[in-house]
Scaffold this motif. Structure first.
Motif, PDB file in Angstrom:
ATOM      1  N   PRO A   1       0.615  -1.300   0.125  1.00 34.90           N
ATOM      2  CA  PRO A   1      -0.061   0.258   0.125  1.00 34.90           C
ATOM      3  C   PRO A   1       0.933   1.292   0.099  1.00 34.90           C
ATOM      4  O   PRO A   1       1.801   1.298   0.825  1.00 34.90           O
ATOM      5  CB  PRO A   1      -0.687  -0.030   1.294  1.00 34.90           C
ATOM      6  N   VAL A   2       0.407   2.154  -0.941  1.00 39.16           N
ATOM      7  CA  VAL A   2       1.147   3.496  -0.850  1.00 39.16           C
ATOM      8  C   VAL A   2      -0.023   4.480  -1.077  1.00 39.16           C
ATOM      9  O   VAL A   2      -0.824   4.238  -2.076  1.00 39.16           O
ATOM     10  CB  VAL A   2       1.980   3.405  -2.270  1.00 39.16           C
ATOM     11  N   PRO A   3       0.003   5.667  -0.348  1.00 38.82           N
ATOM     12  CA  PRO A   3      -1.133   6.520  -0.407  1.00 38.82           C
ATOM     13  C   PRO A   3      -1.556   7.278  -1.846  1.00 38.82           C
ATOM     14  O   PRO A   3      -0.510   7.309  -2.379  1.00 38.82           O
ATOM     15  CB  PRO A   3      -0.807   7.517   0.666  1.00 38.82           C
ATOM     16  N   ASP A   4      -2.521   7.352  -2.202  1.00 42.14           N
ATOM     17  CA  ASP A   4      -2.761   8.262  -3.293  1.00 42.14           C
ATOM     18  C   ASP A   4      -3.036   9.745  -2.867  1.00 42.14           C
ATOM     19  O   ASP A   4      -2.772   9.917  -1.744  1.00 42.14           O
ATOM     20  CB  ASP A   4      -4.360   7.993  -3.699  1.00 42.14           C
ATOM     21  N   LEU A   5      -2.718  10.422  -3.939  1.00 41.89           N
ATOM     22  CA  LEU A   5      -2.571  11.896  -3.431  1.00 41.89           C
ATOM     23  C   LEU A   5      -3.928  12.460  -3.864  1.00 41.89           C
ATOM     24  O   LEU A   5      -4.582  11.529  -4.804  1.00 41.89           O
ATOM     25  CB  LEU A   5      -1.490  12.551  -4.454  1.00 41.89           C
ATOM     26  N   PRO A   6      -4.336  13.915  -3.547  1.00 41.59           N
ATOM     27  CA  PRO A   6      -5.478  14.001  -3.845  1.00 41.59           C
ATOM     28  C   PRO A   6      -5.923  14.089  -5.257  1.00 41.59           C
ATOM     29  O   PRO A   6      -4.997  14.789  -6.106  1.00 41.59           O
ATOM     30  CB  PRO A   6      -5.473  15.569  -3.113  1.00 41.59           C
ATOM     31  N   GLY A   7      -6.946  13.330  -5.752  1.00 38.92           N
ATOM     32  CA  GLY A   7      -7.230  13.560  -7.064  1.00 38.92           C
ATOM     33  C   GLY A   7      -6.312  12.765  -8.027  1.00 38.92           C
ATOM     34  O   GLY A   7      -6.549  12.743  -9.264  1.00 38.92           O
ATOM     35  N   MET A   8      -5.376  11.948  -7.381  1.00 35.76           N
ATOM     36  CA  MET A   8      -4.443  10.957  -8.211  1.00 35.76           C
ATOM     37  C   MET A   8      -4.341   9.968  -7.608  1.00 35.76           C
ATOM     38  O   MET A   8      -4.248   9.542  -6.347  1.00 35.76           O
ATOM     39  CB  MET A   8      -3.274  12.002  -8.460  1.00 35.76           C
ATOM     40  N   LYS A   9      -4.388   8.847  -8.408  1.00 32.79           N
ATOM     41  CA  LYS A   9      -3.770   7.476  -7.995  1.00 32.79           C
ATOM     42  C   LYS A   9      -2.257   7.448  -8.183  1.00 32.79           C
ATOM     43  O   LYS A   9      -1.727   7.649  -9.091  1.00 32.79           O
ATOM     44  CB  LYS A   9      -4.261   6.538  -9.103  1.00 32.79           C
ATOM     45  N   THR A  10      -1.695   6.634  -6.867  1.00 32.26           N
ATOM     46  CA  THR A  10      -0.213   6.304  -7.017  1.00 32.26           C
ATOM     47  C   THR A  10      -0.026   5.247  -7.590  1.00 32.26           C
ATOM     48  O   THR A  10      -0.434   3.954  -6.899  1.00 32.26           O
ATOM     49  CB  THR A  10       0.285   6.660  -5.677  1.00 32.26           C
ATOM     50  N   LEU A  11       0.611   5.014  -8.883  1.00 29.78           N
ATOM     51  CA  LEU A  11       0.577   3.900  -9.371  1.00 29.78           C
ATOM     52  C   LEU A  11       2.246   3.433  -9.255  1.00 29.78           C
ATOM     53  O   LEU A  11       3.078   4.189  -9.213  1.00 29.78           O
ATOM     54  CB  LEU A  11       0.367   3.830 -10.991  1.00 29.78           C
TER      55      LEU A  11
END
Lengths: 370, 370, 370, 370
Positions: A32-42
């Motif tokens: 798990p890696v956090p998403d940023l606001p409005g963005m998926k962290t791939l």
């Protein structure tokens, strides 16, 4: 009865999904890696080789291992010009993508077409390091067209195909110092590449780090692996390019790469822009306490739960004299004890520029019951 | 300045919180287990020994190890009558609780007062197994008062103190078969105990399992450890009593125990009431897909993410002939591939009664695009 | 029938040998380390605390863990003057040895009597670091006699009892720099101590290293642990004092300590005299090849089997220009590939003095078949 | 200067020895297994697939992994008739051996030429299990010649090439029961095969076990892997055929196979002839104590060091009533405590026939000092 017929097919083919008989993993580390606001962290690896150039695995192996390792995106990037297995294996570089795509679709892995342009530097004497003419071109549609005499022409043709291009391992093998060679400058001025590997395999290139901002390049962090990837528990951390994408698909990856919304993650260390790394910190520690109270004589103990797979090494910044300050690591996917009242800290493994680490504030209001 | 003075204290004492100099873990495995609607699922070990009877660790060691292992609740239950260290260590059984409580408070561990009543069965000949006179009494306030001649009297006094009492390791050492002895029946009729260890250490007692429902007993699953507990990565899974509590505090634990809202968890296996185990299943797999569609010729692949630390071993129940059915395990804290279209399955490690496993339905609607 | 009676005893007591019910390890890591010619290499930890001072484990726990970890020698060294558990536990420091001795005998662990003298430096203002008055005294026979007003007198009394004495953690807690304090100088001149901890816990003290030769001190490397020791697989390497003893018993340990035949081993690193470390190297690689031959066009590959638990990091020294030289590690208990023709190498983790590593020669005769 | 020129070559090529850039292991697990008197015990895997049929790895990958895993012998056995990668990869089955041989020579791995004959049973209706027509042929020289219409003819041609042939996975996939089919009987009568896989992958075939003696077949135990082999620490034990060879070379392997001097080793279990398994036991425990003495009141404790990588699970046979008898495992590569006086024991994981385990005697003379 179409329903029945697809079902029969499913029954016959399920055992092939993890490949033929053998010991492939059936579990994925969610990593798990956090998403940023409005963005998926791939989580991506954009540099991989197969038997179609000098690698030693079939294209599907990389897809299966990426799934096992919690990755979301991979590019198979065989050498355009180097084919040591050419007498036994096809040299058509559209094949690796075609062979890997069905498994990638099944497993939900985003597969990006790619190749590695592998040239000695143009007009180079022997003094030009081996690696200086290596560039990966993603999203190319016609690899064959890149087989032209000069590096510059190959890069121009990749550009014409709409490719995202990055310079590979500028400090090749970890033994050669990275330098901004004349032919690199030439390609750069012409806008022929947009990113650079800050990390390749286990190697981080300090000399490359200042170029990220100076030259406005996207950060890449790739494995360049040619063989099976050992599971993380044995082989250690895998280099990962974090891509902050608006959509979780190939087009979203391309847009994020072109917009330079990427970061490098290798083991404990992350290198990226301050805004992206601050987002990771905030997402990883959703329940950071904001106030502490203690009775006189009671010890102050803070528990911090990190829900991400990224650890955070904290180096506290100076506080009041009566606060004991010690470096501490907030381990990944665990709850850690932080015994000191850290008002401000540098996160020493979140690198936002050469010599600069992310500074975070934990605003604790301490009150004492009488 | 009260603020300053507490801070000085903190500065001086922080290093003691994980005990004196040494190698104690600073990370907690969150060991996620789903809550049930309206209830917190607490992870407990209600059977532990210290140097105050025949254990070999100081009371704080169990608290620190419970924190490390992701537990929420512990009871230190030294023997009332057995004190092999009596010539070197105090035999006051209020001391283990008192010594462990400050650390438990700091770490957020719920500490339950307790003792083990350790008697040969009343009027027992040699044929009565050793363990049949062992009962743990939780929430006792005056351990000394339990030192009376007979087991039955000791149980009566524990009852009078409002204790929750359970029968320990009915099949002691795994070598003796569990039997419902006359003195146990006597105590049971008098309402002197309310629970039983279905698991003690690594031992599960099949003979005890039917009694859970027949006798309406709370299920207990405890370590009974006397020595340091090795970390899970080395020592394997630790037995855990799951407590489904309305509030996450000592009173909530007591209420749940009295209401028999508990389950046993050892490694892969969980034993409990169907409603509780169904709640764990539902909470562990929040994003179970409910429909699949495939194009003709495409394989059907389902990915299932288990967010809990409990794995689920599935044994599919018979479906249409064209569906390939195979046993599969949905691993803990991972995403697993489930390749078959399982309409109904038994979860073979979630035990809701002797010979009965939880049956779950995954209602998949399969459609085929032409 | 004496035979029968001892046997009955055996039958009744065997389960107690690994302590009461619980999860103690039943396997010992042999942790092979080569003997030197005419000497046994013993693995020791001379600094351990129990509940009899400020530790949190019963004396037997250290013996069992030492056996599990492959150690041969331990000393339990509780504080003479510091007894935070004094209201619950005896303060007689002969007890830890007496309680641990039977188990040590059974497991073949050599138990050494010991205590820690724990004083502020004599006449010290607050500026004297906490640790400067801490000395371990081994082979003491009357711990009580050391409770005298001054450090110097306590050391004199230990000396009078024939003790081997060493200065503990001169750079206490890793945050204070080690200094050769006046009271240390005073004790040294009087011959009141003969060794020093170069390593305590995970801390190596660079400032102490030159003193080993300058002051002719024995090297000590101890854990100073107060809590359970996690298994190596989880807790990482344990500090070990290597003792090169003529006999594998307490007397052999004493003679070797007095003669300063010791080395420090922490993880990958070993610090000791050149002759001792060269002996370890030679014993660890018994089948080092001495000649290689290759046909023209064939690659030269050397396999090296390390039969010891000590790894060797090699930094090749300059050779002919046509030999590729790279650092390599000969892993512990494994066969490693060494691809380069290393004629001479520094073993960078075998430290024979500040700034000096062991230099070894691998005399390879390379011949080429035409 | 031939010396210089080979050296230059070495310098240029060393990095290729572990393959191209990537994360290949550089350490070999020695995996010690005792030799028998006059014979080397070789560890082999005779069933592996590559990209040249339906595998997903290049031939060198199996050699490198075998070296890492402590194996001595491998055979690459691609399918003669099944080539799903045929449009991209050559179907010449002499190629895998030719490509893997140089690396095998460098690493000291004995490479055996081989293929898998993969046929539906001759004249078979759909009721004949898939696997019944699969045979591996080792030491074949002309794979192409085996492409004839019938299984029986293919086996005859392998025989004519001097091959050692064994029947693969008689209980294919673990779901089909092994049966001695008519076409197998036909081939057996004609002497067309000499061995059978008792273990394939993780599957042991109980139905096959009696045939070993009844039909005088060599035991085989192979991985049949098509993909990368995960390191043992992650993927669990690898199936290994133990070969008791007079010489450690291909000819020694052939002679031992033909003479049926083999055993199967999977994880904790070994299946083989009593004389071979007794040799393993004796070699693994070279310092088994033969006498114990104890003072009255002392406990009897035996430490047993197992220098091999094979564990031994002991089930004591009945002794005098005063001896406590419990099952115990003598762990691999460790020293174990054996607390009981075991006069005779069955080694429950060393299988010398269906329902028969190796019986060993530990002749202990117990004396009691007064």
């Amino acid at each position: 009865m179409p329903r029945a017929s697809v079902a029969v097919l499913a029954a016959l083919t399920v055992s092939a999904a993890l490949g033929p008989r053998g010991a492939a993993a059936q579990e994925r580390d969610p990593l798990p890696v956090p998403d940023l606001p409005g963005m998926k962290t791939l989580k991506a690896d954009f540099h991989l080789h197969t038997v179609f150039s000098d690698g030693e695995v079939w294209p599907t192996v990389h897809v299966r291992e990426a799934w096992r390792d919690g990755l979301d995106v991979v590019a198979l990037t065989d050498h355009v010009e180097y084919h040591p297995h050419g007498s036994d294996v096809s040299v058509d570089l559209l094949r690796p993508y075609a062979l890997a795509r069905p498994l990638a679709d099944e497993l939900g892995i985003i597969l990006i077409p790619g190749v590695e342009i592998t040239r000695p530097a143009p007009g180079s004497p022997a003094t030009i390091p081996v690696g200086s003419g290596h560039f990966n071109a993603l999203f190319v549609t016609d690899p064959k067209a890149l087989e032209v005499p000069t590096l510059q022409d190959a890069l121009r043709r990749a550009h014409a195909q709409g490719a995202f291009v990055f310079w590979n391992h500028p400090g090749f093998m970890g033994t050669l110092e990275a330098r901004w060679h004349p032919h690199v400058e030439e390609a750069y001025r012409e806008g022929l590449f947009q990113g650079v590997e800050l990390v390749n395999g286990k190697d981080f290139y300090p000399a490359v780090y200042p170029w990220i901002v100076e030259k406005a390049l996207a950060i890449l962090c790739n494995s360049d692996i040619h063989q099976p990837t050992p599971p993380r528990a044995v082989g250690g951390p895998r280099p990962i390019t974090l891509v902050f994408a608006r959509t979780a698909d190939a087009e979203g990856v391309r847009e994020a790469l072109m917009a330079r919304r990427t970061a490098a993650w290798l083991g404990d260390d992350v290198w990226g822009a301050e805004e992206h790394l601050r987002g990771l910190w905030q997402g990883a520690l959703p329940r950071l306490p904001s106030a502490l109270s203690a009775r006189r004589g009671q010890r102050l103990v803070v528990q911090v739960q990190n829900v991400s797979a990224i650890p955070f090494r904290l180096r506290p910044r100076p506080g009041p004299a009566w606060v004991r300050l010690e470096a501490v690591t907030v381990q990944a996917r665990a709850t850690s004890l932080v015994f000191r009242v850290a008002l401000e800290a540098e996160v020493t493994n979140l690198h936002i520029g050469p010599g600069h680490e992310l500074v975070v504030t934990v605003p604790l209001e301490i009150t004492v019951a009488p």
